[in-house]
Design a protein around this motif. Structure first.
Motif, short mmCIF file in Angstrom:
data_model
loop_
_atom_site.label_atom_id
_atom_site.label_comp_id
_atom_site.label_asym_id
_atom_site.label_seq_id
_atom_site.Cartn_x
_atom_site.Cartn_y
_atom_site.Cartn_z
N ASP A 225 0.77 -1.03 -0.07
CA ASP A 225 -0.04 -0.18 -0.07
C ASP A 225 0.96 1.22 0.19
O ASP A 225 0.65 2.15 0.39
CB ASP A 225 -1.03 -0.07 1.20
CG ASP A 225 -2.36 0.67 1.03
OD1 ASP A 225 -2.40 1.42 -0.16
OD2 ASP A 225 -2.78 1.10 2.08
N ARG A 227 3.72 1.78 1.33
CA ARG A 227 4.63 1.86 2.55
C ARG A 227 5.85 1.07 2.11
O ARG A 227 5.82 0.25 1.38
CB ARG A 227 3.87 1.57 3.46
CG ARG A 227 2.58 2.60 3.77
CD ARG A 227 2.01 2.04 5.27
NE ARG A 227 0.80 2.91 5.41
CZ ARG A 227 -0.36 2.41 5.07
NH1 ARG A 227 -0.57 1.35 4.58
NH2 ARG A 227 -1.51 3.26 5.37
N PRO A 255 8.36 6.70 7.63
CA PRO A 255 7.95 7.43 6.45
C PRO A 255 8.72 8.19 5.77
O PRO A 255 8.73 8.78 4.55
CB PRO A 255 6.44 7.95 6.97
CG PRO A 255 6.87 7.89 8.46
CD PRO A 255 7.49 6.67 8.81
N ARG A 289 1.68 9.01 0.41
CA ARG A 289 1.34 8.07 1.37
C ARG A 289 1.97 8.45 2.88
O ARG A 289 1.54 8.54 3.88
CB ARG A 289 1.50 6.64 1.04
CG ARG A 289 1.45 5.39 1.99
CD ARG A 289 0.23 5.56 2.81
NE ARG A 289 -0.80 4.89 1.95
CZ ARG A 289 -2.25 4.76 2.29
NH1 ARG A 289 -2.62 5.60 3.27
NH2 ARG A 289 -2.77 4.17 1.34
N ALA A 290 3.27 8.77 2.78
CA ALA A 290 4.02 9.09 3.82
C ALA A 290 3.41 10.16 4.63
O ALA A 290 3.28 10.46 5.59
CB ALA A 290 5.57 9.37 3.35
N ASP A 293 0.08 9.49 6.45
CA ASP A 293 0.21 8.59 7.29
C ASP A 293 0.82 9.33 8.54
O ASP A 293 0.37 9.12 9.78
CB ASP A 293 1.14 7.39 7.03
CG ASP A 293 0.31 6.30 6.31
OD1 ASP A 293 -0.90 6.34 6.21
OD2 ASP A 293 1.06 5.28 5.81
N ALA A 294 1.74 9.96 8.17
CA ALA A 294 2.84 10.29 9.44
C ALA A 294 2.77 11.85 9.83
O ALA A 294 3.20 12.36 10.76
CB ALA A 294 4.28 10.17 8.94
N LEU A 305 5.79 3.75 11.69
CA LEU A 305 4.65 3.34 11.78
C LEU A 305 4.47 2.11 11.88
O LEU A 305 5.48 1.43 11.42
CB LEU A 305 3.79 3.75 10.51
CG LEU A 305 4.04 5.19 9.63
CD1 LEU A 305 3.77 5.14 8.32
CD2 LEU A 305 3.24 6.16 10.53
N GLY A 309 0.28 1.32 8.80
CA GLY A 309 0.28 2.46 8.74
C GLY A 309 -0.04 3.35 9.79
O GLY A 309 0.04 4.80 9.95
N ALA A 310 -0.59 2.72 10.92
CA ALA A 310 -0.96 3.33 12.42
C ALA A 310 0.55 3.98 12.97
O ALA A 310 1.46 3.32 12.82
CB ALA A 310 -1.61 2.71 13.12
N VAL A 311 0.45 5.04 13.47
CA VAL A 311 1.47 5.73 14.17
C VAL A 311 2.09 4.82 15.27
O VAL A 311 1.57 4.24 15.97
CB VAL A 311 1.24 7.40 14.64
CG1 VAL A 311 2.62 7.79 15.55
CG2 VAL A 311 1.18 8.11 13.37
#
Length: 412
Positions: A225, A227, A255, A289-290, A293-294, A305, A309-311
């Protein structure tokens, strides 16, 4: 000196705005002036505290020496006084201290008394290549010999031709003690190989960089995805449970590396003649994406992450912000005219200006606490000029490539 932030809908893009360009160049000069104090009388480099005083010495690491050479080549290109002294010192320290005259290659950490960490790391060796390429661009008399030496070591000891990637680590006498394979050293190998190609024109560097990029950006990123998995087994399978050194090999995904590798993918595509294909799209997907997410609610980018993708680690460091600036500058230079690119470029600079840049003394604060104040949990002092100096200068040079060669156009 503080950054005067215009409204986000201002008609003039910041890359074309003389005030923004002058401000970024001024910050580069202030950084160089701050890090001048790193140079020791014996030719080594001290790590500096937040005020610019030397911290207690604990072995000079290879990436410190090499990044200083590269950074002061950039400083030389923009006319920083005394840059040649720091370049010369770094080149001598590589030759006389890091170079292993018994077993070949370059030692990870040394001090005045000898070797403090004898490991041979791909991460360190690719930075030797970057230093050599930069010094060659600057006409340093020892640069070609350094490049030839480290190129041979990289090819014979680290390069895995079947995989098209670099192995990570050996003992001092080149015994294998680990099956770890990683993205970070390979990412920086792309940076170094592109620099080597730019200064020599030797196509083998561009070809190898392309093989590394294909693995991570055409195979790994789309399968996850967009990442980038950081850690791998010996046969280059993703190792999702790996957790190592929290500075160089944290668990999960990082990220900031997606931002960095996205910029390098665009640079490779540009140097290769902008061939047909999806490289610009892949770069954009990783970068966007980065950031999605971040980016944290109070600003700044989370360090790591979890695989989905969750921190994971929400600590805010300076280098992901600098890499975000470079990534967004690259996307803007593509000329697609996306308003979101300009907005992100300004947002990242606004956060850097208000939180990371030390306007009183020069340099950037590397680490922030939850309230946005400088803190020292992972990093002591101001350990590095390389990331932030490139954030200042890369947006200002024309095109996506040839940063060292083109930085001289900014000196006036």
């Amino acid at each position: 000196m503080t950054l005067s932030l215009p409204p986000l809908d201002q008609a003039t893009p910041w890359l074309d705005d003389p005030a923004h360009r002058a401000w970024a160049l001024a910050d580069a000069r202030r950084q160089l002036a701050f890090f001048d104090a790193s140079l020791r009388p014996d030719g080594g480099f001290d790590v500096l505290d937040l005020a610019g005083a030397p911290l207690p010495r604990a072995g000079q690491e290879l990436h410190t020496t090499t990044r200083m050479v590269h950074s002061y080549v950039l400083g030389r290109a923009i006319g920083h006084p005394g840059a040649e002294d720091l370049i010369d010192a770094g080149m001598r320290f590589l030759r006389d201290h890091h170079r292993d005259t018994t077993h070949g290659g370059y030692l990870w950490a040394v001090d005045e008394t000898g070797v403090t960490d004898p490991l041979k790391l791909a991460y360190g060796h690719v930075f030797v290549l970057l230093a050599a390429a930069s010094a060659l661009q600057a006409g340093h008399p020892e640069a070609r010999a350094l490049m030839d030496d480290v190129a041979e070591v990289l090819d014979q000891r680290f390069w895995d031709d079947a995989a098209g990637l670099y192995r990570d680590e050996f003992t001092r006498d080149w015994q294998s003690f680990s099956t770890y394979r990683g993205m970070n050293a390979n990412m920086h190998s792309v940076e170094a190989m592109l620099a080597a190609f730019e200064v020599t024109g030797e196509a083998s560097w561009l070809d190898k960089a392309g093989r590394v990029l294909d693995f991570f950006t055409a195979r790994m990123a789309p399968a996850h995805d967009w990442r980038l998995p950081e850690h791998y087994t010996e046969d280059w399978q993703v190792d999702p449970d790996y957790a190592g050194n929290p500075m160089f090999r944290p668990a999960g995904t990082t990220p900031g590396h997606s931002l960095e590798l996205g910029r390098l993918l665009l640079q490779h595509w540009d140097l290769a003649g902008r061939p047909a294909g999806d490289a610009p799209d892949r770069a954009r997907r990783m970068i966007e994406r980065a950031l999605a997410d971040a980016w944290l609610p109070d600003g700044g980018l989370a360090y790591t992450l979890r695989p989905g993708g969750a921190v994971d680690i929400a600590d805010r460091y300076w280098w992901p912000v600098t890499e975000g600036i470079g990534a967004m500058a690259s996307l803007i230079k593509l000329g697609e005219g996306r308003a979101g690119d300009e907005a992100w470029y300004r947002r990242l600079w606004a956060f850097a200006d208000s939180h990371h840049i030390d306007h009183a003394r020069g340099g950037w604060f590397p680490e922030l606490d939850a309230a946005g104040r400088p803190v020292a949990r992972q990093f002591d002092g101001k350990p590095d000029i390389y990331h932030a100096l490139q954030a200042d200068l890369f947006p200002l040079v024309p095109g996506l490539s040839r940063q060292v060669a083109q930085a001289g156009t900014l000196a006036g």
